[in-house]
Scaffold this motif. Structure first.
Motif, short mmCIF file in Angstrom:
data_model
loop_
_atom_site.label_atom_id
_atom_site.label_comp_id
_atom_site.label_asym_id
_atom_site.label_seq_id
_atom_site.Cartn_x
_atom_site.Cartn_y
_atom_site.Cartn_z
N MET A 1 40.90 15.48 53.37
CA MET A 1 40.02 14.50 52.78
C MET A 1 40.73 13.84 51.60
N ASN A 2 40.67 12.54 51.56
CA ASN A 2 41.30 11.78 50.51
C ASN A 2 40.26 10.85 49.88
N ILE A 3 40.16 10.88 48.55
CA ILE A 3 39.26 9.97 47.84
C ILE A 3 40.12 8.90 47.19
N VAL A 4 39.81 7.63 47.49
CA VAL A 4 40.60 6.53 46.96
C VAL A 4 39.69 5.53 46.26
N LEU A 5 40.28 4.79 45.33
CA LEU A 5 39.60 3.66 44.72
C LEU A 5 39.62 2.54 45.75
N ALA A 6 38.46 2.16 46.24
CA ALA A 6 38.39 1.17 47.32
C ALA A 6 38.77 -0.21 46.83
N ASN A 7 39.32 -0.99 47.74
CA ASN A 7 39.64 -2.39 47.48
C ASN A 7 39.36 -3.18 48.75
N THR A 8 39.74 -4.43 48.77
CA THR A 8 39.41 -5.30 49.90
C THR A 8 39.99 -4.79 51.23
N ASP A 9 41.06 -4.00 51.17
CA ASP A 9 41.61 -3.42 52.40
C ASP A 9 40.62 -2.46 53.05
N HIS A 10 39.68 -1.95 52.28
CA HIS A 10 38.71 -0.97 52.77
C HIS A 10 37.35 -1.60 53.08
N LEU A 11 37.28 -2.92 53.06
CA LEU A 11 35.99 -3.61 53.17
C LEU A 11 35.19 -3.18 54.39
N ALA A 12 35.79 -3.13 55.56
CA ALA A 12 35.05 -2.80 56.78
C ALA A 12 34.45 -1.40 56.70
N ASP A 13 35.24 -0.43 56.24
CA ASP A 13 34.74 0.94 56.12
C ASP A 13 33.61 1.04 55.10
N VAL A 14 33.80 0.44 53.94
CA VAL A 14 32.79 0.52 52.89
C VAL A 14 31.52 -0.18 53.35
#
Length: 146
Positions: A1-14
């Protein structure tokens, strides 16, 4: 499990997780609107989102909104959203997200994190209490629907 600071690259998942979160709170699913809402948060830089990733897929998130306490004269983060996919619950992911949010709050000089949940969401309440959150007995919180 990895926790990351989300950005626009993660838009679909978020956006997908955000849509599931809203459905949990009795809203109709609307992935397109969820994606627009989250894209606006990234674009306007008015929230901070942490994303839990398992095998290259988002499985949970938390979203923080900045605020301030006039009385305490300090930064406050509103932990507005926390969600983990049902298939990934009971694995400590929500705890990791909450701890990441608390660490972020400390790093940004916040004096506290605040949150709210439905009175019937006893599972979330148990998690919050296990992490040291206390039910506010001092203030009554009111809302005005506009």
């Amino acid at each position: 499990m990895n926790i990351v600071l989300a950005n626009t690259d993660h838009l679909a998942d978020v956006a997908m997780l955000f849509d599931h979160y809203r459905v949990f709170y009795h809203q109709l699913s609307n992935v397109h609107a969820a994606e627009e809402f989250i894209a606006d948060r990234f674009r306007n830089q008015d929230s901070t989102i942490f994303l839990a990733i398992d095998e290259d897929s988002g499985v949970g998130f938390t979203q923080l909104y900045p605020s301030f306490s006039s009385v305490s004269m300090g930064r406050v983060w509103i932990l507005n959203d926390l969600f983990v996919l049902p298939s990934h619950r009971q694995q400590g992911i929500a705890t990791q997200l909450m701890q990441t949010a608390a660490n972020y709050g400390r790093e940004t000089g916040a004096i506290r994190l605040v949150l709210a949940t439905e009175k019937t969401n006893t599972a979330a309440q148990a998690l919050y209490e296990s992490l040291g959150y206390q039910l506010d007995q001092t203030f009554n919180h009111f809302a005005l629907t506009l």
